[in-house]
Write an enzyme that holds these catalytic residues in place. Sequence first.
Site, PDB file in Angstrom:
ATOM      1  N   GLU A  59       0.823  -1.213   0.000  1.00 29.94           N
ATOM      2  CA  GLU A  59       0.000   0.000   0.000  1.00 29.94           C
ATOM      3  C   GLU A  59       0.856   1.262   0.000  1.00 29.94           C
ATOM      4  O   GLU A  59       0.520   2.249  -0.654  1.00 29.94           O
ATOM      5  CB  GLU A  59      -0.956   0.000   1.198  1.00 29.94           C
ATOM      6  CG  GLU A  59      -2.116  -0.975   1.063  1.00 29.94           C
ATOM      7  CD  GLU A  59      -3.015  -0.667  -0.119  1.00 29.94           C
ATOM      8  OE1 GLU A  59      -3.081   0.513  -0.536  1.00 29.94           O
ATOM      9  OE2 GLU A  59      -3.654  -1.598  -0.629  1.00 29.94           O
ATOM     10  N   THR A  65       1.559   5.465  -7.491  1.00 28.51           N
ATOM     11  CA  THR A  65       2.361   4.627  -8.386  1.00 28.51           C
ATOM     12  C   THR A  65       1.492   3.490  -8.914  1.00 28.51           C
ATOM     13  O   THR A  65       0.636   2.973  -8.201  1.00 28.51           O
ATOM     14  CB  THR A  65       3.587   4.060  -7.648  1.00 28.51           C
ATOM     15  OG1 THR A  65       4.286   5.124  -7.002  1.00 28.51           O
ATOM     16  CG2 THR A  65       4.550   3.376  -8.609  1.00 28.51           C
ATOM     17  N   TYR A 141      -6.334   7.026   3.868  1.00 30.07           N
ATOM     18  CA  TYR A 141      -6.571   5.965   2.887  1.00 30.07           C
ATOM     19  C   TYR A 141      -5.765   4.713   3.218  1.00 30.07           C
ATOM     20  O   TYR A 141      -6.300   3.592   3.243  1.00 30.07           O
ATOM     21  CB  TYR A 141      -6.213   6.415   1.465  1.00 30.07           C
ATOM     22  CG  TYR A 141      -6.057   5.211   0.565  1.00 30.07           C
ATOM     23  CD1 TYR A 141      -7.178   4.534   0.097  1.00 30.07           C
ATOM     24  CD2 TYR A 141      -4.797   4.692   0.259  1.00 30.07           C
ATOM     25  CE1 TYR A 141      -7.052   3.386  -0.663  1.00 30.07           C
ATOM     26  CE2 TYR A 141      -4.660   3.542  -0.499  1.00 30.07           C
ATOM     27  CZ  TYR A 141      -5.791   2.894  -0.957  1.00 30.07           C
ATOM     28  OH  TYR A 141      -5.664   1.743  -1.689  1.00 30.07           O
ATOM     29  N   ASP A 159      -9.771   4.798  -3.114  1.00 29.48           N
ATOM     30  CA  ASP A 159      -8.674   5.300  -3.938  1.00 29.48           C
ATOM     31  C   ASP A 159      -9.264   5.866  -5.230  1.00 29.48           C
ATOM     32  O   ASP A 159     -10.484   6.006  -5.369  1.00 29.48           O
ATOM     33  CB  ASP A 159      -7.630   4.207  -4.210  1.00 29.48           C
ATOM     34  CG  ASP A 159      -8.146   3.116  -5.139  1.00 29.48           C
ATOM     35  OD1 ASP A 159      -9.366   3.093  -5.460  1.00 29.48           O
ATOM     36  OD2 ASP A 159      -7.328   2.279  -5.575  1.00 29.48           O
TER      37      ASP A 159
END
Length: 372
Positions: A59, A65, A141, A159
């Site tokens: 994560e 990325t 998150y 996300d």
Amino acid sequence: MAPQDQTRKADKAVSGDSSIAARLLGWYDAHHRDLPWRVTPGAFARGTRPDPYRVWLSEVMLQQTTVEAVKAYFRSFLEKWPTVEGLAAAPVEDVMKAWAGLGYYSRARNLKACADLVAQRGGRFPDTEAGLKELPGIGAYTAAAIAAIAFDRPAAVVDGNVERVISRLYSIETPLGEAKPEIRALVEKLVPETRPGDFAQATMDLGATICTPKRPRCMLCPLREDCSAMLAGDPERFPVRLPKDDKPLRRGAAFVAERGDGAILLRKRPEKGLLGGMTEVPTTAWTARADGATTEDAAPFPAGWRRAGRIGHVFTHFALELDVFHAHIEGGAPDGHFWSLAHEISGEALPTVMKKVIEAAIPGATKRRLPH
């Protein structure tokens, strides 16, 4: 969005959409992505539980990325440091070298700090969002993702993929920057009590493989009968975004000094700030807010500098152009600099922009080599 519309959508997520989680999980069971950090739904059903260390590592790497870019780095980290205690015991320089090229280098520094703290606590990660958010580098998150995926907590994981799915499912007209609380509230209503970790991964997989930014494959979507954007015939309109400002362009110069044996002169950047703690060739004083000098007159020391081209690189908030100069020199390294032997260059903590600079001056120099 009017308050009554928001209430209506929240009520729909509770009642009329009660089957959404079940359909999404059924789709996930059949169509999940195989990822090196993931416990598949079949293995989960047989009792295998995710390793919190692997979930956390993945994560953090996945922040800003792509999945494809992260896979090789994730495997490499696990080979070097298969446990959080192993990562904590590693020198920070080795962690930065292993991270080189992955970008957003504050993540690597926070990764090491977090590993150190977790190792001090016996190698156990907190199993709640609140506890996880107290660790370095873990925001809302990431805490939700680890809590859901590693510990099966009913956390709302949101996300970019999830934002797109929810924006289309409910045709959210509010621009994305302002709609995030609304989207999170809707996700919270949808999270099932059973398999919340798989639900989080299913929603992310749906956004990554079906509900894509362009040309979504709506006919294959398990939620197509409920998706108001698809039913309206314009799913690509969502999420609604405000026009982006153009990124400013900064300029500077970089100087690649090469010794007769192929060694390259490097230095370490300050720990804080852009590319903090990473390795670079000498450059002029460009920043995200200001240009640096662009000619050989600004070189850190006199040498037979010759122009070797120009490279471009895009950071999050600005674009950069560097004029590259190359020179052959001999002697000791100036204060604050060091020589890296030719076969060691590929293992240095060079960010991508510096690899581009060195390659412009000495093609192939950053590729992995073995000593003779």
